[in-house]
Design a protein around this motif. Structure first.
Motif, short mmCIF file in Angstrom:
data_model
loop_
_atom_site.label_atom_id
_atom_site.label_comp_id
_atom_site.label_asym_id
_atom_site.label_seq_id
_atom_site.Cartn_x
_atom_site.Cartn_y
_atom_site.Cartn_z
N GLY A 94 127.26 8.88 120.61
CA GLY A 94 127.94 10.05 120.06
C GLY A 94 127.91 10.07 118.55
N MET A 95 128.27 11.22 117.98
CA MET A 95 128.42 11.41 116.55
C MET A 95 127.16 11.04 115.77
SD MET A 95 132.32 10.42 115.63
CE MET A 95 132.06 8.67 115.84
N ASN A 96 126.02 11.48 116.22
CA ASN A 96 124.77 11.16 115.52
C ASN A 96 124.71 11.85 114.17
OD1 ASN A 96 122.94 9.70 117.66
ND2 ASN A 96 124.03 11.33 118.73
N LEU A 97 124.57 11.07 113.12
CA LEU A 97 124.29 11.58 111.79
C LEU A 97 123.38 10.56 111.12
CD1 LEU A 97 124.60 13.52 109.44
CD2 LEU A 97 126.73 12.36 108.81
N ASN A 98 122.10 10.93 111.02
CA ASN A 98 121.09 10.04 110.46
C ASN A 98 120.58 10.62 109.15
OD1 ASN A 98 120.75 8.24 112.95
ND2 ASN A 98 120.39 10.29 113.78
N VAL A 99 120.25 9.74 108.22
CA VAL A 99 119.78 10.17 106.90
C VAL A 99 118.51 9.40 106.56
CG1 VAL A 99 120.31 10.36 104.45
CG2 VAL A 99 122.13 10.69 106.14
N TYR A 100 117.52 10.13 106.07
CA TYR A 100 116.31 9.52 105.51
C TYR A 100 116.29 9.78 104.01
CZ TYR A 100 114.62 8.86 110.26
OH TYR A 100 114.50 8.45 111.56
N ARG A 101 115.90 8.75 103.27
CA ARG A 101 115.78 8.87 101.81
C ARG A 101 114.34 8.59 101.41
NH1 ARG A 101 119.22 4.59 98.98
NH2 ARG A 101 117.41 3.24 99.32
N CYS A 102 113.78 9.48 100.63
CA CYS A 102 112.42 9.29 100.13
C CYS A 102 112.39 9.64 98.65
CB CYS A 102 111.43 10.15 100.91
SG CYS A 102 109.70 9.93 100.40
N ASN A 103 112.15 8.66 97.82
CA ASN A 103 112.09 8.84 96.37
C ASN A 103 113.30 9.61 95.83
OD1 ASN A 103 109.70 7.44 96.32
ND2 ASN A 103 108.39 9.25 96.23
N GLY A 104 114.46 9.24 96.32
CA GLY A 104 115.70 9.81 95.82
C GLY A 104 116.16 11.08 96.49
N ALA A 105 115.33 11.67 97.35
CA ALA A 105 115.72 12.88 98.09
C ALA A 105 116.22 12.47 99.47
CB ALA A 105 114.53 13.82 98.22
N TYR A 106 117.22 13.19 99.97
CA TYR A 106 117.86 12.85 101.24
C TYR A 106 117.66 13.97 102.27
CZ TYR A 106 120.18 9.13 98.65
OH TYR A 106 120.43 8.01 97.89
N LEU A 107 117.34 13.58 103.49
CA LEU A 107 117.19 14.52 104.61
C LEU A 107 118.07 14.04 105.75
CD1 LEU A 107 115.68 16.94 105.96
CD2 LEU A 107 114.04 15.25 106.81
N ALA A 108 118.98 14.90 106.22
CA ALA A 108 119.83 14.56 107.35
C ALA A 108 119.15 15.00 108.65
CB ALA A 108 121.19 15.25 107.22
N VAL A 109 119.30 14.19 109.67
CA VAL A 109 118.78 14.52 111.00
C VAL A 109 119.94 14.42 111.99
CG1 VAL A 109 117.15 13.93 112.83
CG2 VAL A 109 116.48 13.68 110.42
N ASP A 110 120.30 15.57 112.54
CA ASP A 110 121.39 15.72 113.51
C ASP A 110 122.75 15.51 112.84
OD1 ASP A 110 119.66 16.39 115.55
OD2 ASP A 110 119.45 14.33 116.25
N CYS A 111 123.76 16.09 113.48
CA CYS A 111 125.12 16.02 112.94
C CYS A 111 126.07 16.33 114.10
CB CYS A 111 125.28 17.03 111.80
SG CYS A 111 126.83 16.92 110.90
N GLY A 112 126.43 15.27 114.86
CA GLY A 112 127.13 15.48 116.12
C GLY A 112 128.56 15.00 116.12
N LEU A 113 129.26 15.34 117.19
CA LEU A 113 130.65 14.93 117.34
C LEU A 113 130.80 13.99 118.53
CD1 LEU A 113 131.71 16.68 119.97
CD2 LEU A 113 132.03 18.48 118.28
N GLY A 114 131.97 13.39 118.64
CA GLY A 114 132.33 12.53 119.76
C GLY A 114 133.75 12.85 120.19
N PHE A 115 134.19 12.21 121.26
CA PHE A 115 135.52 12.48 121.81
C PHE A 115 136.39 11.23 121.72
CE2 PHE A 115 132.56 15.42 123.81
CZ PHE A 115 133.18 16.63 123.55
N GLY A 116 137.70 11.45 121.63
CA GLY A 116 138.63 10.35 121.42
C GLY A 116 138.61 9.33 122.54
N GLY A 117 138.74 9.79 123.78
CA GLY A 117 138.70 8.89 124.93
C GLY A 117 139.90 7.96 124.98
N ASN A 118 139.77 6.90 125.77
CA ASN A 118 140.89 5.97 125.98
C ASN A 118 141.24 5.19 124.72
OD1 ASN A 118 141.01 6.74 128.67
ND2 ASN A 118 139.61 5.13 129.34
#
Length: 552
Positions: free
Chosen positions: A20-44
């Motif tokens: 859950g909650m996928n948020l990935n970042v790639y950095r190339c020569n100082g520039a940033y690219l985000a891949v996905d931006c998800g949520l998760g649930f509280g659960g037990n």
């Protein structure tokens, strides 16, 4: 020695080591690219929280260098946090037509419908987000238009698989593009960041075509009302259920807002063309049992979902009982077992026959996984041949097992946790630093730190209760009238215990030194400490205590 302005790095801010909650970042020569931006649930583990999103603070600090965000597919754990976090990130977004349709609705619900730059890329298409040259590759998954992302950079090519499987007959959309992966592999792949969710399954879980056949058989044999619960965005599954209903002479009603929204987006993008129009919840009330099939949200036991309300017999438009059948066309996500089992028990108690993927009659399939088994992972590594393998999207035991598969295929596997800065190039790949990570709770329109004061107090109240005391004193600190004490969740409102606490409070204030009674803050703290001690003595709890003091 390299620095952030001259390197290629992968930084997972959410989703690695935890589903859950996928948020990935790639950095190339100082520039940033985000891949996905998800949520998760509280659960037990976090009962005081319904929905959580990754804390983007580290990325927000680099907002001026954030060149964009790419969404691989429209599942909530990959797209659900965008509407909550976009105001902080402010970047353009790329996705396929189905992703953009789903996202446009989500953004519209929070007043961002016209503020976000949304760029539509056709499945399998190429696009540029400098310095990244991007390409989508078709992958099968339990949602339309799931895509793997190929990132070509000056340092080499990275394959980010997203969620995927190899399904020869996915029913909606094309199979996984094995030829495309092989072509990228022939070019040379520096690293593959790859899904680990189903790595403990040795063999492929089966095809969506098998599920379509299984659902048709099960539904055809049912006599009373039929309800099927599945993930709202699994359009192939919704289509299979609807076609099975049509073949059995049943009309189909959708129960759940997220399901209706997903179907609207699917029709906008040309899917579900073989499916008749769905009827409304209100129309469903007037059909004979043998003529009705419901598709419902709530396969994971979500408290406010349509299926949870039906199971609790408090849905305003429909009831299920003796002679009816409920089919769970989804596996339980780890952490949701208790909620799902409770819901299934309520349905069984009402007289329904409950069918799950583990006990479908005749051994037919009513569900299959959307994630790769060990055999499918081995096949992908044979095609892509990456130098480095970075397992992601799973618990630590999944990542470790996946690393073994990658090593056997000749890749150098690197295990990372959320916040690790994995420098992929130049030089040998290695964890070269860390980024602060955390989780935020969605609390109405607010985002609150999961470990912060508000939620910390809420969690303490959940386990230890709360005591509220109100008292009026004169200028000298003499109590006027009778103090009022309430302790919801600890004592009954009109019980003798609260009356005893009120009496103790009056005596406490009377016996305090004049110096304490004459100073508001000191008096409040003395009352607070005394009430906490009194409840602790009786119940062995340490409640939150609030004191309302009026000096007249």
């Amino acid at each position: 020695m390299t620095d952030a302005n001259h390197d290629l790095a992968f930084i997972p801010l959410g989703g690695t080591g935890e589903i859950g909650m996928n948020l990935n970042v790639y950095r190339c020569n100082g520039a940033y690219l985000a891949v996905d931006c998800g949520l998760g649930f509280g659960g037990n583990d976090n009962p005081e929280v319904d929905v959580m999103v990754p804390d983007p603070a580290w990325l927000v600090e680099r907002r001026k260098k954030l060149v964009g965000m790419v969404i691989t597919h429209a599942h909530e754990d990959h797209i659900g946090a965008v509407a909550h976090l976009w105001r902080s990130l402010g970047c353009p977004i790329w996705g396929t037509p189905f992703v953009i349709s789903v996202l446009r609705r989500k953004l519209g619900e929070v007043g961002l419908g016209h503020d976000v730059e949304l760029n539509t890329v056709q499945p399998g298409g190429s696009f540029s987000i400098a310095p990244f040259e991007c390409q989508f590759l078709h992958v099968s998954h339990s949602i339309p238009e799931a895509q793997a992302l190929v990132l070509r950079t000056p340092y080499g090519t990275v394959v980010h698989t997203g969620d995927w499987k190899m399904d020869p007959r996915p029913m909606v959309g094309p199979p996984t593009d094995e030829a495309g992966f092989a072509k990228v592999g022939e070019e040379g792949v520096l690293a593959m960041i790859c899904d680990s969710t189903n790595v403990f399954e040795e063999k492929p879980a089966g095809s969506e075509a098998d599920v379509r056949e299984g659902l048709a058989k099960v539904i055809a044999a049912c006599k009373g009302r039929v309800a099927v619960t599945c993930f709202a965005t699994n359009v192939a599954r919704v289509e299979s259920i609807a076609l099975a209903a049509q073949a059995a002479g049943r009309k189909v009603a959708l129960f759940g807002r997220s399901l209706r929204n997903a179907v609207t987006s699917a029709r906008e993008c040309g899917y579900l063309s073989q499916v008749h129009d769905f009827i409304s919840e209100e129309e469903a009330q007037y059909l004979a049992d043998r003529e009705l099939l419901l598709i419902c949200t709530g396969s994971q036991g979500e408290e406010r979902s349509a299926m949870a309300k039906i199971a609790a017999d408090n849905h305003p438009n429909v009831t299920l009982g003796e002679g009816d059948t409920v089919i769970f066309s989804a596996r339980m996500i780890p952490g949701n077992e208790r909620a799902v089992q409770r819901m299934q028990d309520e349905l069984t108690r009402a007289g329904c026959e409950v069918i799950t993927p583990d006990d479908a009659p005749g051994g037919v399939k009513v569900h299959c996984s959307g994630h790769p088994s060990k055999a499918e992972l081995q096949r992908l590594y044979a095609l892509v041949k990456p130098k480095y393998a970075v397992p992601t999207h799973g618990e630590w035991r999944h990542l470790s097992e996946h690393a073994g598969v990658a090593e056997d295929a000749g890749a150098d596997a690197i295990l990372v946790e959320d916040g690790d800065v994995l420098r992929l190039a130049p030089g040998r790949a290695d964890v070269a630093g860390s980024a602060p990570v955390g989780r935020l709770a969605v609390d109405g329109p607010r985002l609150l730190p999961l470990e912060g004061g508000v939620l910390g107090a809420r969690k303490r109240m959940l386990y230890n209760g709360v005591v509220v005391a109100s008292l009026a004193v004169d200028r000298a600190g003499k109590v006027l009238g009778q103090p009022q004490v309430s302790a919801p969740g600890l004592y009954e409102a009109d019980g003798e215990e609260t009356a005893q606490l009120s009496g103790e409070l009056a005596r406490l204030v009377r016996d305090l030194p004049d110096s304490l009674r004459g100073e508001d803050d000191a008096l409040r703290e003395a009352v607070r400490a005394a009430l906490r001690k009194a409840v602790g003595r009786r119940l062995k709890k340490r409640p939150n205590v609030e004191v309302h003091l009026l000096r007249v």
